[in-house]
Scaffold this motif. Structure first.
Motif, PDB file in Angstrom:
ATOM      1  N   MET A 417       0.838  -1.196   0.000  1.00 45.27           N
ATOM      2  CA  MET A 417       0.000   0.000   0.000  1.00 45.27           C
ATOM      3  C   MET A 417       0.878   1.253   0.000  1.00 45.27           C
ATOM      4  N   ASP A 418       0.456   2.286  -0.703  1.00 47.00           N
ATOM      5  CA  ASP A 418       1.189   3.558  -0.678  1.00 47.00           C
ATOM      6  C   ASP A 418       0.233   4.704  -0.960  1.00 47.00           C
ATOM      7  N   TYR A 419       0.740   5.929  -0.782  1.00 45.51           N
ATOM      8  CA  TYR A 419      -0.099   7.122  -0.922  1.00 45.51           C
ATOM      9  C   TYR A 419      -0.455   7.435  -2.371  1.00 45.51           C
ATOM     10  N   THR A 420       0.208   6.806  -3.331  1.00 44.45           N
ATOM     11  CA  THR A 420      -0.093   7.104  -4.731  1.00 44.45           C
ATOM     12  C   THR A 420      -1.329   6.362  -5.227  1.00 44.45           C
ATOM     13  N   HIS A 421      -1.764   5.347  -4.483  1.00 46.39           N
ATOM     14  CA  HIS A 421      -2.950   4.580  -4.884  1.00 46.39           C
ATOM     15  C   HIS A 421      -3.906   4.446  -3.704  1.00 46.39           C
ATOM     16  N   PRO A 422      -4.559   5.537  -3.320  1.00 43.44           N
ATOM     17  CA  PRO A 422      -5.463   5.476  -2.161  1.00 43.44           C
ATOM     18  C   PRO A 422      -6.638   4.540  -2.378  1.00 43.44           C
ATOM     19  N   GLU A 423      -7.019   4.327  -3.650  1.00 40.70           N
ATOM     20  CA  GLU A 423      -8.165   3.451  -3.921  1.00 40.70           C
ATOM     21  C   GLU A 423      -7.896   2.012  -3.483  1.00 40.70           C
ATOM     22  N   LYS A 424      -6.611   1.591  -3.461  1.00 48.86           N
ATOM     23  CA  LYS A 424      -6.283   0.245  -3.006  1.00 48.86           C
ATOM     24  C   LYS A 424      -6.545   0.102  -1.503  1.00 48.86           C
ATOM     25  N   ALA A 425      -6.140   1.102  -0.741  1.00 52.51           N
ATOM     26  CA  ALA A 425      -6.377   1.066   0.706  1.00 52.51           C
ATOM     27  C   ALA A 425      -7.871   1.140   1.005  1.00 52.51           C
ATOM     28  N   MET A 426      -8.609   1.929   0.230  1.00 59.43           N
ATOM     29  CA  MET A 426     -10.054   2.026   0.423  1.00 59.43           C
ATOM     30  C   MET A 426     -10.743   0.697   0.088  1.00 59.43           C
ATOM     31  N   THR A 427     -10.243   0.021  -0.935  1.00 58.38           N
ATOM     32  CA  THR A 427     -10.797  -1.292  -1.290  1.00 58.38           C
ATOM     33  C   THR A 427     -10.580  -2.288  -0.156  1.00 58.38           C
ATOM     34  N   LEU A 428      -9.414  -2.218   0.500  1.00 59.37           N
ATOM     35  CA  LEU A 428      -9.156  -3.107   1.631  1.00 59.37           C
ATOM     36  C   LEU A 428     -10.158  -2.857   2.761  1.00 59.37           C
ATOM     37  N   LEU A 429     -10.539  -1.590   2.977  1.00 61.08           N
ATOM     38  CA  LEU A 429     -11.551  -1.292   4.005  1.00 61.08           C
ATOM     39  C   LEU A 429     -12.884  -1.960   3.666  1.00 61.08           C
ATOM     40  N   LEU A 430     -13.228  -1.975   2.377  1.00 59.16           N
ATOM     41  CA  LEU A 430     -14.455  -2.666   1.967  1.00 59.16           C
ATOM     42  C   LEU A 430     -14.342  -4.165   2.225  1.00 59.16           C
ATOM     43  N   GLN A 431     -13.157  -4.719   1.962  1.00 53.85           N
ATOM     44  CA  GLN A 431     -12.947  -6.148   2.202  1.00 53.85           C
ATOM     45  C   GLN A 431     -13.006  -6.464   3.695  1.00 53.85           C
ATOM     46  N   CYS A 432     -12.512  -5.532   4.515  1.00 51.73           N
ATOM     47  CA  CYS A 432     -12.579  -5.702   5.971  1.00 51.73           C
ATOM     48  C   CYS A 432     -13.977  -5.423   6.521  1.00 51.73           C
ATOM     49  N   ARG A 433     -14.800  -4.725   5.730  1.00 52.98           N
ATOM     50  CA  ARG A 433     -16.133  -4.284   6.132  1.00 52.98           C
ATOM     51  C   ARG A 433     -16.059  -3.379   7.365  1.00 52.98           C
ATOM     52  N   HIS A 434     -14.996  -2.571   7.406  1.00 56.47           N
ATOM     53  CA  HIS A 434     -14.821  -1.653   8.534  1.00 56.47           C
ATOM     54  C   HIS A 434     -14.008  -0.449   8.078  1.00 56.47           C
ATOM     55  N   LEU A 435     -14.430   0.762   8.519  1.00 57.55           N
ATOM     56  CA  LEU A 435     -13.759   1.985   8.085  1.00 57.55           C
ATOM     57  C   LEU A 435     -12.463   2.258   8.831  1.00 57.55           C
ATOM     58  N   ALA A 436     -12.310   1.683  10.008  1.00 59.07           N
ATOM     59  CA  ALA A 436     -11.086   1.909  10.781  1.00 59.07           C
ATOM     60  C   ALA A 436     -10.786   0.668  11.616  1.00 59.07           C
ATOM     61  N   PRO A 437     -10.302  -0.403  10.983  1.00 60.10           N
ATOM     62  CA  PRO A 437     -10.091  -1.673  11.707  1.00 60.10           C
ATOM     63  C   PRO A 437      -9.104  -1.558  12.856  1.00 60.10           C
ATOM     64  N   ILE A 438      -8.032  -0.783  12.685  1.00 61.97           N
ATOM     65  CA  ILE A 438      -6.988  -0.689  13.712  1.00 61.97           C
ATOM     66  C   ILE A 438      -7.412   0.305  14.789  1.00 61.97           C
ATOM     67  N   TYR A 439      -7.490  -0.162  16.019  1.00 63.33           N
ATOM     68  CA  TYR A 439      -7.842   0.721  17.134  1.00 63.33           C
ATOM     69  C   TYR A 439      -6.559   1.212  17.798  1.00 63.33           C
ATOM     70  N   GLY A 440      -6.488   2.532  18.027  1.00 68.51           N
ATOM     71  CA  GLY A 440      -5.316   3.070  18.716  1.00 68.51           C
ATOM     72  C   GLY A 440      -4.196   3.498  17.793  1.00 68.51           C
ATOM     73  N   GLY A 441      -4.456   3.583  16.496  1.00 72.39           N
ATOM     74  CA  GLY A 441      -3.442   4.064  15.558  1.00 72.39           C
ATOM     75  C   GLY A 441      -3.507   5.575  15.442  1.00 72.39           C
ATOM     76  N   LYS A 442      -3.267   6.061  14.223  1.00 69.75           N
ATOM     77  CA  LYS A 442      -3.284   7.510  14.007  1.00 69.75           C
ATOM     78  C   LYS A 442      -4.699   8.063  14.045  1.00 69.75           C
ATOM     79  N   ASN A 443      -5.662   7.181  13.891  1.00 65.34           N
ATOM     80  CA  ASN A 443      -7.052   7.604  13.806  1.00 65.34           C
ATOM     81  C   ASN A 443      -7.780   7.315  15.117  1.00 65.34           C
ATOM     82  N   PRO A 444      -8.058   8.316  15.950  1.00 65.65           N
ATOM     83  CA  PRO A 444      -8.749   8.051  17.218  1.00 65.65           C
ATOM     84  C   PRO A 444     -10.194   7.631  16.986  1.00 65.65           C
ATOM     85  N   ILE A 445     -10.659   6.672  17.799  1.00 68.87           N
ATOM     86  CA  ILE A 445     -12.026   6.163  17.692  1.00 68.87           C
ATOM     87  C   ILE A 445     -12.688   6.270  19.058  1.00 68.87           C
TER      88      ILE A 445
END
Length: 521
Positions: A417-445
């Motif tokens: 994964m890299d910043y030049t292809h954000p659609e790949k990371a977004m597709t992985l979120l669809l595969q995970c069926r979750h918008l923020a699978p990792i808890y406690g990372g850069k994204n507070p939940i």
């Protein structure tokens, strides 16, 4: 038409053919001197000089023409603060000379809007932040994800972790669990997996098929998956397959009429890097006052503008941000943003969500940007301010709007994964069926009683921003769009190695799902 008017029209046509635009002052200046000077000759001289310039102007201004009829006047330079607070160029460019000659008759103006907010979890937050809240949050996440997994034909018979641990050696099972720990060495990958009753260690051995090893390497902490395992003589389970919740191919909901939606994000108004001139051209285009005939035809069908967060640059969001701010007050930033957004035609519906640079809290789900900050804009036009994330429908087309902060965690964690292809990371979120699978990372939940970030309802369009690079793809009939930004590279982006793609706007025909990317650079 007299000779003077003809020469003036030719001068305008010559300007447009060369790829430039005359602003109002420049056009008025040419009109004024046309009786005594040849406007075609003046424009020709100006264009000849522009060809020698390294940094070519975007618009031809009056001061750039004056030197060809008299000695040039000293140029008064504005400070970045004065430039940011000035709306002078907006007022000038409103009456921009058009590239097309046809009268602009917007099809979308005659169409009644159709917006339905399906789910806006940012308006439902009520966590108190206790330990019990965190426990309840993870229990709810597990239950929701388990339900999604059991909807798959190949996982319906999955057993509990404790049943797998009690089974005789060499028994094969499918278990559903949350990945709470992941250790990778050259020889193997060890996963700690737990459900609501028990914890198990799952081994992905070195001699496992490459496909399985790749799946294991892309697993995220706190992700819920189904694993096909074999029980050993001890308490170790050997992985034979990993099954993600994923989405099934769907039938797209389509609009009954050819109405278009513009997807954009990350304006960062208030930053000295905000591309004011480019965004102004975008607004002019929406008004039918910029672009060739094809662009104006597309503009005539635009009914919706969706902005996926970071309307403003905010205050103190990243190190040394202050020196890159043109407006150092959050209210002033929203006030300036209103000057741009209020000029979008009234018949176009504007829908915004917050991002991590905006005023609401940073933890997901974010509540909508409050009227306190949007007051200057709401006084001028109607706007739909919803939370992050938000599921809504536009003429029956269901759109999942999400700013995309968790994409940082995906890109920094998952190989490939890299910043030049954000659609790949977004597709992985669809595969995970979750918008923020990792808890406690850069994204507070926020530990809400319900995990609102589970993608239970599959959208027709999944739109995010945050990454500052444009990318889109179709995954199982879901249009995945990351819409780039309107901010040039900051020093902070440079340190991260992030090169933004700016001033590019994806426009989607909601009847056909055809995507057109327009440039306003």
């Amino acid at each position: 038409m007299n000779a003077t008017t003809e020469r003036l029209q030719k001068a305008v046509e010559l300007t447009i053919a060369a790829g430039y635009q005359l602003n109002k002052e420049a056009f008025d200046f040419l009109s004024m001197i046309a009786a005594t000077e040849d406007p075609v000759e003046i424009i020709s001289k100006a264009l000849k000089k522009f060809d020698t310039l390294k940094d070519k102007p975007l618009f031809i201004e009056k001061r750039l023409l004056e030197e060809f009829v008299r000695e040039p006047k000293p140029v008064e330079l504005l400070t970045s603060q004065e430039l940011a607070n000035s709306t002078m160029f907006i007022q000038h460019e409103q009456k921009q000379i058009l590239e097309g000659k046809k009268v602009f008759r917007p099809f979308a103006k005659e169409i009644e809007s159709s917006i339905n907010i399906i789910d806006d979890p940012g308006r439902k937050t009520n966590s108190s932040g206790t330990i019990e809240d965190y426990l309840e949050y993870f229990r709810d996440r597990f239950k929701r994800m388990e339900k999604l997994l059991r909807q798959r034909i190949d996982t319906r018979g999955a057993s509990s972790v404790i049943d797998a641990l009690k089974a005789p050696p060499n028994t094969k099972f499918k278990i559903i669990g949350m990945i709470t720990e992941k250790k990778e060495t050259k020889q193997k990958i060890l996963l700690t997996v737990e459900d609501l009753q028990a914890v198990a260690t799952v081994l992905v051995p070195q001699n496992a098929p490459n496909e399985l090893l790749e799946k294991a390497r892309t697993l995220l902490l706190d992700q819920v998956v189904c694993l096909s395992v074999t029980k050993t003589r001890g308490d170790i389970l050997i992985a034979e397959d990993i099954i993600l919740p994923d989405i099934a191919p769907k039938t797209q909901n389509k609009a009954p009429l050819p109405v278009y939606a513009v997807f954009t994000s990350d304006l960062h108004v208030g930053s000295i890097k905000f591309q004011k001139e480019a965004f102004n051209r975008f607004v002019l285009w929406l008004n039918g006052k910029y672009g060739n005939e094809e662009m104006r035809e597309i503009a005539s069908h635009v009914k919706y503008v969706l902005i996926a967060g970071d309307i403003v640059d905010g205050i103190g969001v990243y190190p040394n941000q202050l020196k890159e701010l043109a407006v150092k007050d959050i209210y002033g930033q929203y006030k300036l943003a209103a000057k741009f957004l209020e000029q979008i035609p009234d018949y176009i519906e504007v829908i915004i969500i917050p991002g991590n640079h905006d005023a609401p809290r940073k933890a997901l789900p974010q509540p909508p940007i409050s009227e306190e900050f949007l007051e200057p804009l709401l006084e001028a036009r109607k706007i739909h301010s919803v939370g992050n994330p938000c599921m809504l429908s536009l003429h029956n087309v269901e759109v999942l709007l999400y700013h995309g902060r968790s994409l940082d965690d995906i890109i920094s964690t998952v190989p490939g994964m890299d910043y030049t292809h954000p659609e790949k990371a977004m597709t992985l979120l669809l595969q995970c069926r979750h918008l923020a699978p990792i808890y406690g990372g850069k994204n507070p939940i926020s530990p809400e009683p319900k995990d609102y970030l589970v993608i239970e309802r599959v959208p027709d369009i999944f739109h995010a921003g945050h990454i500052h690079t444009l990318g889109y793809t179709n995954y199982r009939n879901v249009l995945v769009v990351n819409s780039g930004c309107w901010q040039e590279q900051t020093d902070y982006m440079k340190r991260l190695g992030l090169v933004p793609t700016t001033s590019l706007v994806p426009v989607v025909n909601l009847q056909t799902f055809q995507v057109k990317v327009l440039s306003f650079a």
